[in-house]
Design a protein around this motif. Structure first.
Motif, short mmCIF file in Angstrom:
data_model
loop_
_atom_site.label_atom_id
_atom_site.label_comp_id
_atom_site.label_asym_id
_atom_site.label_seq_id
_atom_site.Cartn_x
_atom_site.Cartn_y
_atom_site.Cartn_z
N MET A 1 75.68 56.31 28.03
CA MET A 1 75.97 57.56 28.74
C MET A 1 76.64 58.56 27.81
N ALA B 1 78.01 61.43 28.90
CA ALA B 1 78.94 62.32 29.60
C ALA B 1 80.34 62.18 29.04
N ARG C 1 79.95 60.21 52.86
CA ARG C 1 78.74 60.05 52.07
C ARG C 1 77.96 61.36 51.96
N ALA D 1 74.24 68.01 48.39
CA ALA D 1 74.40 68.27 46.95
C ALA D 1 75.20 69.55 46.70
N PRO E 1 84.53 56.86 37.26
CA PRO E 1 83.21 57.37 36.88
C PRO E 1 82.34 57.63 38.12
N GLY E 2 81.63 58.74 38.11
CA GLY E 2 80.69 59.03 39.20
C GLY E 2 81.36 59.55 40.46
N ALA E 3 82.69 59.82 40.43
CA ALA E 3 83.38 60.26 41.64
C ALA E 3 82.90 61.65 42.08
N ARG E 4 82.99 61.91 43.38
CA ARG E 4 82.59 63.21 43.90
C ARG E 4 83.79 63.91 44.55
N ASN F 1 74.75 60.38 39.73
CA ASN F 1 75.67 59.36 39.25
C ASN F 1 75.01 57.98 39.37
N ASP F 2 75.79 56.94 39.09
CA ASP F 2 75.20 55.59 39.09
C ASP F 2 74.84 55.10 40.48
N GLN G 1 73.44 59.31 43.63
CA GLN G 1 73.80 60.44 44.49
C GLN G 1 73.60 61.69 43.65
N TYR G 2 72.90 62.67 44.22
CA TYR G 2 72.56 63.88 43.47
C TYR G 2 73.55 64.99 43.77
N GLY H 1 80.65 59.72 34.36
CA GLY H 1 79.80 58.92 35.25
C GLY H 1 78.63 59.69 35.84
N TRP H 2 78.38 60.91 35.38
CA TRP H 2 77.25 61.71 35.88
C TRP H 2 76.28 61.98 34.74
N PRO I 1 73.93 55.04 48.99
CA PRO I 1 74.31 54.78 47.60
C PRO I 1 73.51 53.59 47.06
#
Lengths: 1088, 69
Positions: A1, A3, A383, A393, A405-408, B17-18, B21-22, B34-35, B60
């Motif tokens: 990755m 990022a 979600r 999105a 990692p990957g958190a929103r 992300n893994d 999720q867009y 993580g994106w 997910p």
């Protein structure tokens, strides 16, 4: 990755870390249904739910939800399957919530009061595969694809499932439930919650950040939230997870502040969440001071004004905490505990220490403290929006500041800033989202609903800030064809009401010739002001108020709905009225007319004219003319014989007749078995105190020629008899067969049998001239309250009663005579009703040969309804706006019709005639026999007969002021036959139990029927213990056939079961019932 | 009307992300931890439309995997 973490500069990290925890946001999975099941094992008998209809234990709720879960799994429910749940607040709703969770499915919460069209849209939007609801709700919905589970229709199939626990198969990341929020496109958005949520703070101890939502297993929680609202998670899930009890506020009463305060007091509620408008109303309730248990009030959803905040501190000792939360980010975003000085107008609290909250600029860069930007919320957020990838999105962005990692993070659309002390402040929104009574509303959604009307070209909705009860929504439109007739504004309101939940329907709708534009040619919203002149009206012309009540109501409505010129036929809802308005109007009406008018009554009678009729009925028994005021006159001349009431005179004469015939007097008895150290002198003192307070209990009667007068004796004339010999049963029999000479004897006798130092029997007899059901339960409550106080050497804790029975007698005498307008109106009504009364219907049950001395089992027959039938009956009554008694009476009538062929049925019932609020708490006999006459036929449905019965009852109950003696008098004068209705039916409402002293073991003993059986032909008495209804049919004269009586009770049970299943079917279709009551059947069986 | 509206000029990219999720992210900015880029770039609307087309299963990835037999 590839990022990389950006913005590693110390400055930015400083900005973020000031308000956010150094560790990752702390989330835990919250499996409410598993925690619940754990409690059900630990405390199976604890009460999980209290509703108007029933109480449900943890074990029962566990079983019922296990069965539903299995049933749902059989239909395909499981992890990630959306299962819609559509009930009003009810036990079924909670069973559904748990059942769906246990099946592994995700519940989609739908409010059945929403327009059916909208519910279908929501089902589709959430992708619900199954729908758990009631048959009637499901039938009202337009076409949809979900499989319907109607818990009423499918009850036996569900109950046939195993009650053992099921495997839910879910994990922390699975879908838990779906809540809707208003969507700007006109379609509500389905927010998907997962099981993992942010825990609500446990780090910081100081007062400002006190941890909210602490609940204990012994706590009760009021469930008053609208079922589709995220507040459900606090009001229902919290008690289920913590072993507490959910108290269901019946639909329609959630905004009635008086009812809520009563419930808060009754259930010792420790904590409650209220939007500020409702908080304001609650604070105005005088009874709030009695809510000693209230420790915490949470407020949310709207701005809290400093004035309201200060009022809260003045009126309650509870801790006031303000909470800020977002549907998309479950669990609180921030909160703060308030003290009298700490409220800052824009503050929404300190950030939940287990959450991440950022204030960012348009480039998603953190802003320095004090600068205004958009609020973003990270941590365990939802979600996204079901079936809406693009919306999701757009709103759920990568969180560049999180170490995970990957958190929103969720883009809230709220604008705010951090103050120097870390307080988050809310300063507004850029888009058109507003909060109406705590509900999030997208203005655009209302606009698109209005634009669906064929004649509307453009629709604009504006939330006008009035400074009072929060913003007012007003809709403006122009028409497609200016030459065509314009739609009535009221028609547009109805159009909106058919599409939107009530809180989204604008209070005003007005047509504009042209919309004002700004310099850029865009709509200038600020230039549109709230119109007074164009208000939606009913199609009928406005009618001015006629009576004093209507004039007062008109003033109240105009003031509270902020309108001028309201006509008496204008519809409350068309005028933009909502439940908060209703609560205010009813509170004012209660104060000004001193009568009990509820929010529900206003909803049922939503015009001034209709409500005024209700109020006049409640305040006086017919609409004109008003009766003289009922005031205290009795204490003016205590030694002079006073006038008696009709009831007293006939009771004295009846008593003389009874004694002359050698029968004992008509009395009621209470028998207590008391173990422990009884303070005999405190007991005697308590009895004397009751007699001191209530003159009727020490009144004797005096005959002067044809007149009968009443004289109050001194308290000292009463003595509790204390004896040491004899058995309890002997004393009981002596009391039961006693003669009362009402000219000399007090109507109360008490005997204390002292068996040992620590074992006593207390037997009290009361003559019927002085008591009824209400009085006797008040008597027992006062007895033990006084005993408790006097035994501790304390003074009387109760306030003096307002009125004495003699005041009532004097009042009755002031108008109850022929020639007064009121008397003649009442007499005319009863003559019309009963002038040609049919024969008493129980004749069809007559025995071939009367029985000489019937045994007890040939005199008393039971009707026991199951909890299921009882709750179906209650629900049916509520739907039909009838009382439980009316439904029971309808069933009895229907049996008489089907099995006896009666199409004109008269039955007597006994009701409390204390219809005036002044008489609450006055001792005496106010029970009154009322003949109810209904005409029915087998081609009517049960529902239709119920409506007729309801009308009969309501009419009769508004003409209660004419006692039966006077009705007899009226019939005699008109040369009509006397009334001979011997069949009676009654329901005894549960009364508040006395508070027995805890250090004594007190047992109430009942021997035999509560009244004289020997003169009773047919008396069906139902009692309501709060859970189940049960009835007893008494018939002691031997005139009726025991076998037929028993079959009659079976037929009533059958009738109820069948009719509740098919209330719309013709009565004839419900035949045959279990019993054949005809003579032929009787003879045939005997001959065979 | 204003001549330049910086918002509409900003280019975005589609990221995921893994958990598959867009979302969208400013095209010139480094991805958050993580994106990763999905490959599409364009206006905000174009990116969102693309996501609407490709993001069919909103569960997910870990949930999808856990549910596969």
């Amino acid at each position: 990755m590839n990022a990389t973490r950006e913005n590693e500069s110390t400055e930015v990290r400083g900005l973020l870390n000031a308000w956010n925890p150094p560790t990752p946001a702390y989330g835990v999975p919250m499996f409410v249904h598993r925690e619940f099941a754990e409690w059900a094992r630990k405390q199976p008998d604890a009460i999980a739910i209290i509703s108007q209809e029933e109480t449900v234990s943890f074990a029962e709720l566990d079983v019922r939800s296990n069965q539903l879960a299995r049933y749902l799994q059989g239909l395909g429910a499981g992890p990630e399957i959306a299962v819609a749940l559509c009930f009003e607040r009810s036990v079924d709703f909670i069973v559904g919530l748990l059942g769906i969770a246990k099946s592994g499915g995700a519940s989609v919460l739908l409010d059945p009061s929403y327009p059916p069209h909208r519910l279908t849209t929501m089902l589709k939007e959430a992708g619900a595969r199954l729908l758990v609801t009631r048959e009637s709700t499901a039938r009202a919905l337009p076409l949809h694809e979900a499989v319907v589970i109607a818990v009423d229709r499918d009850r036996s199939a569900i109950a046939g499932q195993s009650d053992q626990p099921v495997s839910d198969g879910v994990d922390a990341g699975n879908l838990a439930c779906i809540f809707f929020t208003s969507g700007s496109t006109g379609i509500p958005k389905a927010v998907m919650w997962q099981y993992t949520r942010n825990v609500e703070a446990q780090v910081v101890q100081d007062k400002q950040r006190a941890r909210p939502f602490t609940a204990k297993a012994e706590d009760r929680h009021l469930f008053k939230a609208s079922v589709g609202f995220t507040l459900v998670s606090l009001e229902v899930q919290t008690p289920l997870r913590t072993g507490g009890t959910v108290v269901i506020i019946p639909p329609g009463q959630e905004q009635d502040p008086r009812f809520l305060v009563e419930q808060m007091r009754l259930h010792n509620i420790p904590s409650i969440a209220l939007v500020p408008t409702l908080l304001q109303l609650i604070l105005e309730e005088p009874q709030l001071v009695q809510c000693h248990s209230l420790k915490e009030i949470f407020t949310f959803g709207e701005k809290l004004s400093p004035r309201l905040c200060q009022e809260a501190f003045a009126r309650t000792n509870a801790q006031l905490t303000m909470v800020y939360g977002l549907t998309e980010a479950p669990s609180a975003t921030s909160w703060t505990a308030l003290d009298a000085l700490s409220l800052r107008p824009a503050a929404v609290g300190f950030v939940n220490p287990s959450r991440r909250v950022y204030v960012l600029d348009a480039d998603l860069q953190p802003l320095p403290q004090g600068e205004i930007g958009e609020i973003f919320v990270g941590g365990n957020i939802s979600r996204g929006y079901a079936g809406r990838p693009a919306f999701t999105a757009e709103r759920f962005l990568p969180d560049p500041f999180s170490p995970v990692p990957g958190a929103r993070m969720y883009r809230s659309g709220d604008h705010g800033r951090f103050a120097a002390d870390g307080m988050l402040e809310f300063v507004g929104r850029e888009d058109d989202q507003v909060k109406i009574r705590g509900f999030r509303v997208e203005i655009a959604e209302i606009e698109s609903a209005l634009a669906e009307h064929p004649q509307v070209r453009t629709a604009v909705v504006i939330a006008h800030d009035t400074g009072g009860d929060g913003p007012i929504l007003a809709a403006y439109y122009d028409v497609r064809d200016a030459t065509a007739p314009h739609p009535e504004e009221v028609e547009l309101v109805r159009h909106l009401r058919a599409r939107l939940p009530s809180f989204m329907v604008p209070a005003r709708v007005a047509r504009l010739e042209a919309f004002p534009l700004n310099r850029n040619g865009k709509l200038d919203r600020a230039a549109i002001s709230l119109p007074e002149s164009v208000v939606p009206r009913s199609a009928a012309p406005s009618v001015a108020p006629r009576s004093p009540v209507e004039i007062s109501l008109c003033q109240i409505w105009q003031e509270i709905l902020a309108r001028s010129l309201i006509g008496i036929h204008d519809d409350f809802f068309d005028l933009g009225g909502h439940s908060i308005h209703a609560a205010r109007i009813t509170a004012r009406a209660r104060r000004e007319f001193n009568i009990d008018v509820s929010v529900t009554e206003l909803f049922n009678h939503p015009t001034i004219a209709a409500l005024a009729t209700q109020i006049e009925r409640a305040g006086s028994s017919t609409s004109s003319p008003p009766l003289p005021p009922l005031i205290r006159t009795s204490s003016l001349h205590p030694d002079i014989p006073a006038i008696t009431s009709t009831m007293q005179r006939s009771a004295v004469k009846e008593n003389e007749r009874t004694i002359a015939q050698g029968h004992p007097s008509d009395t009621g008895m209470f028998h207590y078995n008391i173990k422990g150290n009884l303070d005999v002198s405190a007991l005697g003192q308590a009895l004397r105190e009751i007699l001191r307070r209530h003159h009727i209990l020490r009144t004797v009667y005096h005959k002067e020629g044809k007149q009968i007068l009443q004289i109050v004796q001194p308290v000292e004339s009463f003595q509790m008899e204390i004896i040491e010999t004899g058995t309890p049963i002997e004393i009981h029999r002596r009391h039961a067969s006693a003669y009362f000479d009402l000219l000399n004897d007090l109507p109360v006798r008490a005997t204390l049998l002292r068996r040992t130092e620590t074992e006593h029997n207390l037997i009290i007899s009361l003559h019927h001239i002085a008591f009824d059901h209400v009085t006797s339960s008040s008597f027992l409550r006062e007895l033990w309250t006084f005993y408790g106080a006097f035994a501790k050497g304390q003074p009387s804790p109760l306030p003096e009663p307002q009125l004495q029975y003699a005041d009532y007698a004097a009042w009755e005498a002031s108008w109850l005579r022929r020639g007064t307008e009121r008397y003649d109106t009442l007499a005319a009504y009863w003559l019309n009703q009963l002038g040609d009364a049919p024969p008493s219907p129980e004749g069809m049950l007559a025995a071939e040969v009367p029985i000489e001395h019937p045994s007890m089992e040939d005199c008393i027959f039971s009707i026991d309804l199951t909890a299921e039938t009882t709750s179906a009956l209650r629900r049916f009554a509520r739907e039909e706006k009838a009382t439980v008694f009316m439904v029971l009476l309808t069933a009895v009538e229907a049996v008489f019709q089907l099995d006896g062929g009666f199409d004109d049925i008269a039955l007597t019932t006994f009701v409390d005639s204390r219809t005036r609020p002044e008489l609450t708490g006055t001792f005496g006999c106010f029970v009154r026999g009322v003949t109810l006459r209904t005409r029915i036929n087998p081609n009517l449905s049960f529902s239709q007969i119920l409506q007729r019965t309801r009308t009969t009852c309501l009419d009769a109950f508004t003409h209660l002021d004419l006692p039966s003696d006077k009705i007899g008098d009226t019939l005699r004068r008109a040369n009509r036959p006397p009334l001979q209705i011997r069949a009676a039916a009654q329901i005894l409402e549960a009364t508040e139990a006395p508070h027995l002293p805890p250090y004594l073991e007190i047992e109430r003993i009942n021997f035999g029927p509560p009244f004289r059986l020997g003169t009773t032909d047919f008396f069906l008495q139902f009692t309501d213990d709060g859970t189940c209804l049960s009835g007893k049919l008494y018939s002691g004269t031997g005139r009726l056939c025991p076998r037929r009586l028993r079959k009659f009770t079976e037929a009533v049970t059958q009738m109820l079961k069948k009719a509740l299943r098919a209330p719309g079917e013709n009565l004839a279709a419900l035949a045959p019932l279990a019993a054949d009551l005809s003579c032929a059947g009787e003879k045939g069986t005997e001959g065979g | 009307m204003e001549s330049s509206e910086p918002e509409t000029q900003t280019l975005f990219k589609v990221v995921l992300n893994d958990e598959a999720q867009y979302s969208i992210w400013p095209a010139e900015r480094d991805n958050a931890l993580g994106w990763r880029d999905e490959g599409t770039r364009g206006t905000r609307e174009a990116c969102l439309e693309h996501i609407d087309r490709i993001w069919k299963d909103m569960r997910p990835l870990s949930v999808r995997r856990q549910m596969e037999p």
